[in-house]
Design a protein around this motif. Structure first.
Motif, PDB file in Angstrom:
ATOM      1  N   TYR A  59       1.284  44.631 -41.121  1.00  0.00           N
ATOM      2  CA  TYR A  59       2.628  44.955 -40.643  1.00  0.00           C
ATOM      3  C   TYR A  59       2.698  46.415 -40.201  1.00  0.00           C
ATOM      4  O   TYR A  59       3.306  46.737 -39.172  1.00  0.00           O
ATOM      5  N   GLN A  62       1.165  46.711 -36.883  1.00  0.00           N
ATOM      6  CA  GLN A  62       2.034  46.164 -35.836  1.00  0.00           C
ATOM      7  C   GLN A  62       3.094  47.175 -35.419  1.00  0.00           C
ATOM      8  O   GLN A  62       3.455  47.260 -34.240  1.00  0.00           O
ATOM      9  N   TRP A  63       3.604  47.948 -36.382  1.00  0.00           N
ATOM     10  CA  TRP A  63       4.653  48.915 -36.106  1.00  0.00           C
ATOM     11  C   TRP A  63       4.147  50.339 -36.345  1.00  0.00           C
ATOM     12  O   TRP A  63       4.869  51.183 -36.868  1.00  0.00           O
ATOM     13  N   GLU A  66       6.157  53.552 -35.209  1.00  0.00           N
ATOM     14  CA  GLU A  66       7.328  53.878 -36.022  1.00  0.00           C
ATOM     15  C   GLU A  66       6.915  54.413 -37.392  1.00  0.00           C
ATOM     16  O   GLU A  66       7.490  55.384 -37.889  1.00  0.00           O
ATOM     17  N   TYR A  67       5.921  53.794 -38.007  1.00  0.00           N
ATOM     18  CA  TYR A  67       5.489  54.252 -39.332  1.00  0.00           C
ATOM     19  C   TYR A  67       4.831  55.627 -39.258  1.00  0.00           C
ATOM     20  O   TYR A  67       4.985  56.451 -40.161  1.00  0.00           O
ATOM     21  N   PRO A 257      10.790  50.547 -38.757  1.00  0.00           N
ATOM     22  CA  PRO A 257      10.011  49.359 -38.402  1.00  0.00           C
ATOM     23  C   PRO A 257      10.710  48.068 -38.816  1.00  0.00           C
ATOM     24  O   PRO A 257      10.737  47.103 -38.048  1.00  0.00           O
ATOM     25  N   LYS A 260      13.734  47.444 -36.478  1.00  0.00           N
ATOM     26  CA  LYS A 260      13.305  46.987 -35.152  1.00  0.00           C
ATOM     27  C   LYS A 260      12.775  45.561 -35.202  1.00  0.00           C
ATOM     28  O   LYS A 260      13.001  44.763 -34.284  1.00  0.00           O
ATOM     29  N   ASP A 261      12.080  45.238 -36.271  1.00  0.00           N
ATOM     30  CA  ASP A 261      11.550  43.892 -36.433  1.00  0.00           C
ATOM     31  C   ASP A 261      12.692  42.874 -36.478  1.00  0.00           C
ATOM     32  O   ASP A 261      12.669  41.841 -35.798  1.00  0.00           O
ATOM     33  N   SER A 274      10.604  51.024 -26.011  1.00  0.00           N
ATOM     34  CA  SER A 274       9.430  50.203 -25.695  1.00  0.00           C
ATOM     35  C   SER A 274       9.465  49.719 -24.263  1.00  0.00           C
ATOM     36  O   SER A 274       8.440  49.578 -23.603  1.00  0.00           O
TER      37      SER A 274
END
Length: 277
Positions: A59, A62-63, A66-67, A257, A260-261, A274
């Motif tokens: 995860y 994937q983000w 942001e992280y 994150p 946004k998810d 994005s």
């Protein structure tokens, strides 16, 4: 919102699924000759640890953008940021490799994994059905920071994210920059920050001290929104679709994150940052 005490129900469904997997592996192993039921149960627990770690790392990958902007959020597992399919895959691979020399153990352990996964998926489906019967966007009469009356129904017709907060709440304070950024990146949605139980002076003083610019800050001195939505604590973030239906919720601090998810899955709204790339 569905939960037990201060904890989201998802925590308990995950724990229950792990316990079911552990018990199933032990029971199946007991019925087989020369198979240790204790070893089967122990392997389930070891696999779960590796699976959770893999699901979290997937995860984060994937983000990553942001992280990486806020590295400490990587350890904030309360944002429920896990890529579950990656975790299940790692669990199966781990068990397969661990049982290369003890293949008699493989069947009971994989049976436990299957039982746990099925139970977890079924529980998730039931919770989604229960979410459909949750209270709609409440038609409450609140006030703005300048004491102008406003109804929450005025936000209907587009996705709405309600955040229930108070200035005395540390997690509320920490997540405020997330919503400040989100209101710019997801301009098609309304981010409504509803202060619970405080005066206009208290809310305004906090916003000014943190240099926050939030477009929709409302006051709820009697905490009627918490009562209407059956919220169990602060902060609480509620996601409503354009028809006013509650489609998701988050109790506790939310990270960018995770936000946004949820926005992309529940509303199919890509962030403007994005789309500009």
């Amino acid at each position: 919102m569905i939960g037990i005490g201060p904890f989201p129900i998802h925590v308990f469904t995950t724990i229950a699924a792990v316990l079911l997997a552990w018990m199933t592996a032990r029971m199946v192993a007991r019925r087989l000759p020369d198979v240790s039921y204790k070893a089967a149960g122990s392997m389930i627990l070891d696999a779960v640890v590796w699976g959770l770690l893999a699901a979290r790392l997937a995860y984060i990958a994937q983000w990553w953008e942001e992280y990486s902007a806020t590295p400490m959020s990587m350890i904030a597992i309360g944002d429920r940021g896990f890529t579950w399919w990656a975790g299940v895959l790692v669990v199966v691979v781990y068990i397969w490799r661990r049982t290369r020399l003890t293949q008699a153990l493989r069947g009971p352990v994989l049976a436990g994994v299957m039982a746990g996964v099925v139970a977890w998926v079924v529980a998730g489906g039931v919770l989604d059905l229960m979410q459909g019967s949750a209270p709609p966007l409440p038609d409450l009469q609140l006030v703005t920071l300048d004491q102008s009356p406003i109804s929450l129904s005025e936000y209907a017709g587009r996705p709405v994210v309600l955040n229930l907060w108070a200035s005395w709440c540390p997690p509320c304070r920490r997540e405020m920059p997330v919503f400040e950024q989100a209101q710019t990146e997801f301009s098609d949605a309304a981010f409504v920050m509803i202060n619970q139980g405080e005066s206009a002076e208290q809310a305004q003083a906090f916003l000014e001290s943190e240099n926050l610019t939030l477009t929709d800050v409302l006051l709820d001195p009697s905490s009627s929104t918490m009562q209407a939505m059956r919220s169990r604590g602060l902060p609480t973030t509620l996601f409503f679709d354009a028809q006013g239906r509650l489609v998701d919720s988050h109790l506790g601090e939310i990270t960018m994150p995770s936000l946004k998810d949820k926005m992309s899955r529940r509303f199919d709204l890509p962030s403007e940052s994005s789309t500009d790339k």
